[in-house]
Motif scaffolding. Structure first.
Motif, PDB file in Angstrom:
ATOM      1  N   LEU A 397       0.788  -0.846   0.344  1.00 31.81           N
ATOM      2  CA  LEU A 397      -0.210   0.392   0.091  1.00 31.81           C
ATOM      3  C   LEU A 397       1.039   1.123  -0.154  1.00 31.81           C
ATOM      4  CD1 LEU A 397      -2.473  -1.282   2.944  1.00 31.81           C
ATOM      5  CD2 LEU A 397      -2.900  -1.154   0.644  1.00 31.81           C
ATOM      6  N   PRO A 398       0.267   2.299  -0.320  1.00 30.98           N
ATOM      7  CA  PRO A 398       0.742   3.982  -0.315  1.00 30.98           C
ATOM      8  C   PRO A 398       0.786   3.560   1.329  1.00 30.98           C
ATOM      9  CG  PRO A 398      -0.888   4.051  -0.750  1.00 30.98           C
ATOM     10  CD  PRO A 398      -1.359   2.623  -1.223  1.00 30.98           C
ATOM     11  N   GLY A 399       2.312   4.525   1.842  1.00 31.39           N
ATOM     12  CA  GLY A 399       2.464   4.657   2.911  1.00 31.39           C
ATOM     13  C   GLY A 399       3.096   5.534   3.400  1.00 31.39           C
ATOM     14  N   VAL A 400       2.869   5.670   4.808  1.00 37.34           N
ATOM     15  CA  VAL A 400       2.989   7.544   6.045  1.00 37.34           C
ATOM     16  C   VAL A 400       4.008   6.830   7.119  1.00 37.34           C
ATOM     17  CG1 VAL A 400       2.143   8.875   7.076  1.00 37.34           C
ATOM     18  CG2 VAL A 400       0.366   7.916   4.880  1.00 37.34           C
ATOM     19  N   LEU A 401       4.803   6.947   6.871  1.00 41.90           N
ATOM     20  CA  LEU A 401       6.358   7.020   8.055  1.00 41.90           C
ATOM     21  C   LEU A 401       5.797   8.041   8.829  1.00 41.90           C
ATOM     22  CD1 LEU A 401       8.805   5.774   8.234  1.00 41.90           C
ATOM     23  CD2 LEU A 401       9.782   7.117   7.243  1.00 41.90           C
ATOM     24  N   PHE A 402       5.833   7.552  10.421  1.00 39.55           N
ATOM     25  CA  PHE A 402       5.318   7.862  11.053  1.00 39.55           C
ATOM     26  C   PHE A 402       5.546   8.345  12.653  1.00 39.55           C
ATOM     27  CE2 PHE A 402       1.435   8.385  14.437  1.00 39.55           C
ATOM     28  CZ  PHE A 402       1.713   9.961  14.834  1.00 39.55           C
ATOM     29  N   PRO A 403       7.351   8.838  11.949  1.00 44.59           N
ATOM     30  CA  PRO A 403       7.697   8.867  13.554  1.00 44.59           C
ATOM     31  C   PRO A 403       7.340   9.994  14.376  1.00 44.59           C
ATOM     32  CG  PRO A 403       8.656  10.722  11.546  1.00 44.59           C
ATOM     33  CD  PRO A 403       7.736  10.069  11.788  1.00 44.59           C
ATOM     34  N   ASP A 476       7.419   3.227  -3.478  1.00 48.92           N
ATOM     35  CA  ASP A 476       7.174   4.037  -4.614  1.00 48.92           C
ATOM     36  C   ASP A 476       6.439   5.261  -4.123  1.00 48.92           C
ATOM     37  OD1 ASP A 476       9.732   3.632  -6.032  1.00 48.92           O
ATOM     38  OD2 ASP A 476       7.834   2.156  -7.413  1.00 48.92           O
ATOM     39  N   ARG A 477       5.752   4.737  -3.541  1.00 47.44           N
ATOM     40  CA  ARG A 477       4.592   5.792  -2.753  1.00 47.44           C
ATOM     41  C   ARG A 477       4.546   5.825  -1.200  1.00 47.44           C
ATOM     42  NH1 ARG A 477      -1.147   4.165  -4.553  1.00 47.44           N
ATOM     43  NH2 ARG A 477      -1.384   6.047  -4.085  1.00 47.44           N
ATOM     44  N   VAL A 478       5.636   6.692  -0.951  1.00 46.44           N
ATOM     45  CA  VAL A 478       6.093   7.186   0.282  1.00 46.44           C
ATOM     46  C   VAL A 478       5.669   8.519   1.364  1.00 46.44           C
ATOM     47  CG1 VAL A 478       7.350   6.540   2.736  1.00 46.44           C
ATOM     48  CG2 VAL A 478       7.274   4.964   0.833  1.00 46.44           C
ATOM     49  N   ALA A 479       4.994   8.748   1.744  1.00 45.63           N
ATOM     50  CA  ALA A 479       4.475  10.253   2.779  1.00 45.63           C
ATOM     51  C   ALA A 479       5.283  10.428   4.500  1.00 45.63           C
ATOM     52  CB  ALA A 479       3.562  11.113   2.798  1.00 45.63           C
ATOM     53  N   VAL A 480       6.378  11.079   4.132  1.00 47.68           N
ATOM     54  CA  VAL A 480       6.424  10.937   5.592  1.00 47.68           C
ATOM     55  C   VAL A 480       5.509  12.424   7.085  1.00 47.68           C
ATOM     56  CG1 VAL A 480       8.894  12.645   5.194  1.00 47.68           C
ATOM     57  CG2 VAL A 480       8.478  11.121   7.881  1.00 47.68           C
ATOM     58  N   SER A 481       5.748  12.106   8.151  1.00 51.90           N
ATOM     59  CA  SER A 481       4.902  12.283   8.825  1.00 51.90           C
ATOM     60  C   SER A 481       5.066  12.727  10.230  1.00 51.90           C
ATOM     61  CB  SER A 481       3.257  12.301   8.552  1.00 51.90           C
ATOM     62  OG  SER A 481       1.710  12.564   9.419  1.00 51.90           O
ATOM     63  N   GLY A 482       5.155  14.453  10.891  1.00 51.26           N
ATOM     64  CA  GLY A 482       4.954  13.882  11.985  1.00 51.26           C
ATOM     65  C   GLY A 482       5.320  14.646  12.521  1.00 51.26           C
ATOM     66  N   GLY A 487       8.513  15.901  13.393  1.00 49.61           N
ATOM     67  CA  GLY A 487       8.274  17.412  12.392  1.00 49.61           C
ATOM     68  C   GLY A 487       9.928  17.566  12.220  1.00 49.61           C
ATOM     69  N   PHE A 488      10.936  17.293  12.931  1.00 47.76           N
ATOM     70  CA  PHE A 488      11.939  17.067  12.877  1.00 47.76           C
ATOM     71  C   PHE A 488      12.763  16.419  12.179  1.00 47.76           C
ATOM     72  CE2 PHE A 488      16.153  16.150  14.438  1.00 47.76           C
ATOM     73  CZ  PHE A 488      17.080  17.188  14.501  1.00 47.76           C
ATOM     74  N   LEU A 489      11.737  14.660  12.383  1.00 46.07           N
ATOM     75  CA  LEU A 489      12.833  13.981  11.790  1.00 46.07           C
ATOM     76  C   LEU A 489      12.347  13.989  10.208  1.00 46.07           C
ATOM     77  CD1 LEU A 489      12.368  10.853  14.463  1.00 46.07           C
ATOM     78  CD2 LEU A 489      13.982  12.062  12.580  1.00 46.07           C
ATOM     79  N   THR A 490      10.445  14.541  10.233  1.00 47.08           N
ATOM     80  CA  THR A 490      10.051  14.283   8.996  1.00 47.08           C
ATOM     81  C   THR A 490      10.759  15.683   7.713  1.00 47.08           C
ATOM     82  OG1 THR A 490       8.007  14.264   9.773  1.00 47.08           O
ATOM     83  CG2 THR A 490       7.695  15.358   7.872  1.00 47.08           C
ATOM     84  N   LYS A 502       7.345  11.372  -1.325  1.00 44.99           N
ATOM     85  CA  LYS A 502       6.769  12.016  -2.492  1.00 44.99           C
ATOM     86  C   LYS A 502       5.684  12.902  -1.883  1.00 44.99           C
ATOM     87  CE  LYS A 502       7.067   9.798  -6.316  1.00 44.99           C
ATOM     88  NZ  LYS A 502       8.422   8.461  -6.103  1.00 44.99           N
ATOM     89  N   ALA A 503       5.647  13.131  -0.646  1.00 44.31           N
ATOM     90  CA  ALA A 503       4.952  14.069   0.115  1.00 44.31           C
ATOM     91  C   ALA A 503       5.522  14.412   2.113  1.00 44.31           C
ATOM     92  CB  ALA A 503       4.216  14.264   0.303  1.00 44.31           C
ATOM     93  N   GLY A 504       5.494  15.610   2.558  1.00 40.80           N
ATOM     94  CA  GLY A 504       5.135  16.033   4.264  1.00 40.80           C
ATOM     95  C   GLY A 504       4.820  16.156   4.261  1.00 40.80           C
ATOM     96  N   LEU A 505       4.094  15.788   5.818  1.00 42.42           N
ATOM     97  CA  LEU A 505       3.447  16.661   6.399  1.00 42.42           C
ATOM     98  C   LEU A 505       4.200  17.113   7.788  1.00 42.42           C
ATOM     99  CD1 LEU A 505       2.324  13.872   4.836  1.00 42.42           C
ATOM    100  CD2 LEU A 505       0.560  15.181   5.658  1.00 42.42           C
ATOM    101  N   ALA A 506       4.144  17.927   8.469  1.00 41.04           N
ATOM    102  CA  ALA A 506       4.829  18.574  10.114  1.00 41.04           C
ATOM    103  C   ALA A 506       3.875  19.023  10.192  1.00 41.04           C
ATOM    104  CB  ALA A 506       6.201  19.448   9.152  1.00 41.04           C
ATOM    105  N   ARG A 507       3.726  18.896  11.763  1.00 40.47           N
ATOM    106  CA  ARG A 507       2.885  19.324  13.237  1.00 40.47           C
ATOM    107  C   ARG A 507       3.870  20.199  14.206  1.00 40.47           C
ATOM    108  NH1 ARG A 507       0.460  15.712  15.163  1.00 40.47           N
ATOM    109  NH2 ARG A 507       2.041  13.859  14.143  1.00 40.47           N
TER     110      ARG A 507
END
Ligand SMILES: CC(=O)N[C@@H](C)C(=O)N[C@@H](C)C(=O)O
Length: 631
Positions: A397-403, A476-482, A487-490, A502-507
């Motif tokens: 599946l497309p993944g969201v890496l979430f540290p 090939d379909r991974v985002a990173v979010s934290g 967010g530092f790791l993102t 392919k994308a980043g999401l940072a709070r």
């Protein structure tokens, strides 16, 4: 009788409500000249508490504000003039100045200046035992400001007892007695029901090393012996710090506090909730031997609600199951040591809200698993884990890496709306408990300071590679979010491994420590994490040296921004005092300036956690839309 404390209206700072027989029996209005607002935040106080005979009430409140009338001694003296005393008429009488700025306790504690009491009544009702935090922490004297306390178990604190004055007296009688000499950390005092012991927690490793969280110890003091003879070393360690542990072994204690009703089986056990690798465990600790039992089901995360009158209530959840209320009859003293005697009955969803059918069937379509991952940088013999939550099925599946944030915290395999929602939308969410997370022993925590942006980043990549190799995630379909340190790791992953995302999401992300150091409520954190414990202690300063700023920059996402290819969503709280707004704003502006894509959303009333209900909702909607647009 039960007690409720609430804020007062005009002229009163608090109202104390006494409830009994199902109705309000009495209201006590405290005049505002007596003290400021009442505290019941769970940190400085759990709210008002009865004395054992229910004749008196103890609670924590802000000291009355200090106001000061400015003094002025008339016109400046010119050469040759005789010095005269200040003119009485020069002092204005009709108004008061605002007085000198008084520091508060930082993020989430804005306006809380001088509470520093968390009292429990002694069994005889003649002493109040409380935790006190010094305003300038002895382990960080270099800083001229008070340091933030939320998520920071490294702030020194001690237990004191103070005699309760007779009812006729207005003020405290006698000096407070320090009950925990020789310790940098002692908190959460609770008396056994027979009054023979005081049980408490200590975060000594965190306070000694300055890492913001560490492995805790559980200790006891004999009562009233500790009061009559408070000596260094008189506390007895029931559960010591665990440096490291194997997969099935107890990894040490990581509680935030002891709950108000934490004793079970008479005086046999203390119950508490603690991180155990990637799970929150419900523990029963034998008060005689210190033996630790994990008394919940191991495929759930637990949270103690309370114990009493022969019962234990807890909440249990998993990433695919919202919290349920669980009840167990307390086993008798003779059978309590056998794990099988803790028989739990599920009473239904917590809060009595039934899960709508549509939600339940969506959750039924999800699965989760914890993976053991091998570290690729030194020290490679340290365990870490990743929890993956995703729709059922075999396809990658497309993944969201979430540290997670902290960095010394963890993602427990418990229910999270955010994670369940993203999984329900077709993503595999990979929550990484990299080395340095809580729940894996003190050595793991201590392995990270000085190595941030390397070890934590490479652990995230190792976790991603692991689940890609397992066929769970489409490479090939991974985002990173934290958020925060997540967010530092993102930001670091987007810059240091730009081809992987392919994308980043940072709070509220830490994007630039050299900016954060000047404005955060925890400047010490920047030193400890960037330099490591020993070097940080040598360098720490309210005015960082140029070389310190260079190191802060070097580990920060802002220094690898030029390599970022992915579009980045930034969700920021304007009232964040931990990772101030400017940090995320600067990153967004710089990314746009180099031709990249940044969307910045600022929540004007939010602090660090971005957890106000509407914010949480908007955050989730914006995040899912970003994922759908970009991966
Ligand atoms: C100690 C601390 O607050 N560190 C921040 C940088 C952080 O990462 N906070 C965590 C707790 C978070 O998840 O917000």
């Amino acid at each position: 009788m039960s007690l409720v404390g609430r804020g007062g209206s005009e002229g009163t700072s608090a109202v104390l409500e006494v409830w009994g027989q199902g109705r309000l029996l009495r209201e006590l209005h405290v005049p505002s000249k007596q003290h400021g607002p009442l505290y019941s935040d769970g940190w400085f106080s759990l709210g008002p508490a009865w004395s054992p005979d229910e004749s008196r009430i103890a609670y924590v409140a802000e000291e009355p504000p200090t106001t000061e009338t400015p003094k002025w001694s008339g016109a400046a003296k010119t050469d040759g003039q005789e010095a005269t005393d200040a003119l009485p008429t020069a002092t204005p009488k009709s108004w008061q100045g605002i007085g000198e700025y008084q520091e508060d306790w930082g993020e989430l504690n804005t306006g809380k200046k001088t509470p520093a009491l968390f009292p429990v009544w002694s069994p005889e009702g003649d002493q109040l035992v409380f935790t006190a935090w010094p305003h300038s922490p002895p382990n960080a004297p270099q800083f001229g400001n008070r340091l933030g306390i939320v998520y920071c178990m490294n702030r020194p604190c001690s237990l004191f007892a103070v005699p309760v004055p007779p009812s006729s007296s207005q003020s405290a009688s006698g000096e407070p007695v320090l009950l925990t000499p020789g310790r940098l950390s002692a908190c959460s005092p609770r008396f056994l029901s027979d009054g023979s012991k005081l049980v408490f927690l200590s975060n000594e490793p965190a306070a000694q090393t300055m890492t913001h969280m560490g492995t805790a110890e559980l200790l006891t003091l004999d009562w009233p012996g500790a009061l009559q003879n408070p000596e260094e070393g008189s506390a007895h360690t029931l559960v010591p710090v665990v440096q490291q542990s194997d997969l099935e072994e107890f990894p040490g204690l990581y509680p935030h506090a002891l709950s108000e009703s934490c004793f079970a089986g008479g005086n046999e056990f203390v119950l508490l909730t603690s991180q155990w690798r990637s799970r929150m465990a419900l523990l029963a600790i034998d008060l005689k031997t210190g033996k630790v039992q994990d008394i919940g089901f191991s495929n759930q995360s637990w949270s103690l609600l309370g114990a009493g009158q022969g019962w234990v209530a807890a909440a249990a959840s998993s990433p695919t199951q919202p919290p349920r209320l669980m009840l167990a009859r307390l086993p008798s003293a003779s059978t309590a040591s056998k794990h099988s005697q803790w028989e739990w009955t599920a009473l239904g969803p917590l809060g009595n809200q039934t899960t709508p059918d549509a939600v339940q069937s969506t959750l039924d379509g999800l699965q989760w698993q914890t993976y053991q991952v091998k570290a690729m940088t030194d020290p490679t013999d340290m365990p870490f884990e990743a929890v993956v939550v995703r729709p059922k099925g075999k396809a990658a599946l497309p993944g969201v890496l979430f540290p997670h944030g902290g960095p010394h915290s963890a993602f427990p395999a418990a229910y999270s709306n955010l994670v369940a929602f993203q999984a329900a939308q077709g993503y595999a969410v990979i929550a990484v408990n990299f080395r340095g997370s809580t729940g894996f022993g003190e050595d793991s925590i201590q392995s990270l300071p000085g190595h941030i942006s390397v070890n934590d980043v490479e652990d995230c990549i190792a976790a991603l590679d692991h689940v890609v190799a397992e066929g769970v995630v489409d490479r090939d379909r991974v985002a990173v979010s934290g958020g925060s340190h997540g967010g530092f790791l993102t930001g670091n992953l987007l810059g240091r491994h730009a081809d992987r995302f392919k994308a980043g999401l940072a709070r509220n992300p830490v994007m630039d420590l050299s900016l954060m150091i000047h404005v955060s409520d925890i400047p010490d954190w920047c030193y400890v994490e960037a330099f490591g414990v020993q070097e940080a202690k040598r360098r720490m300063a309210a005015r960082p040296a140029i070389e310190d700023l260079a190191r802060f920059k070097e580990v920060s996402p802002i220094s690898v921004l030029h390599q970022v290819k992915a579009p980045v969503l930034l969700l920021l709280g304007a009232k964040d005092r931990r990772v101030p707004l400017a940090d995320g704003q600067q990153y967004g502006a710089a990314l746009r300036a180099q031709g990249g894509t940044a969307k910045v959303i600022v929540f004007p009333e939010d602090t660090h956690a971005l957890d106000r209900p509407q914010t949480e909702f908007e955050t989730m909607i914006n995040m899912i839309s970003w994922l759908q647009q970009h991966i």
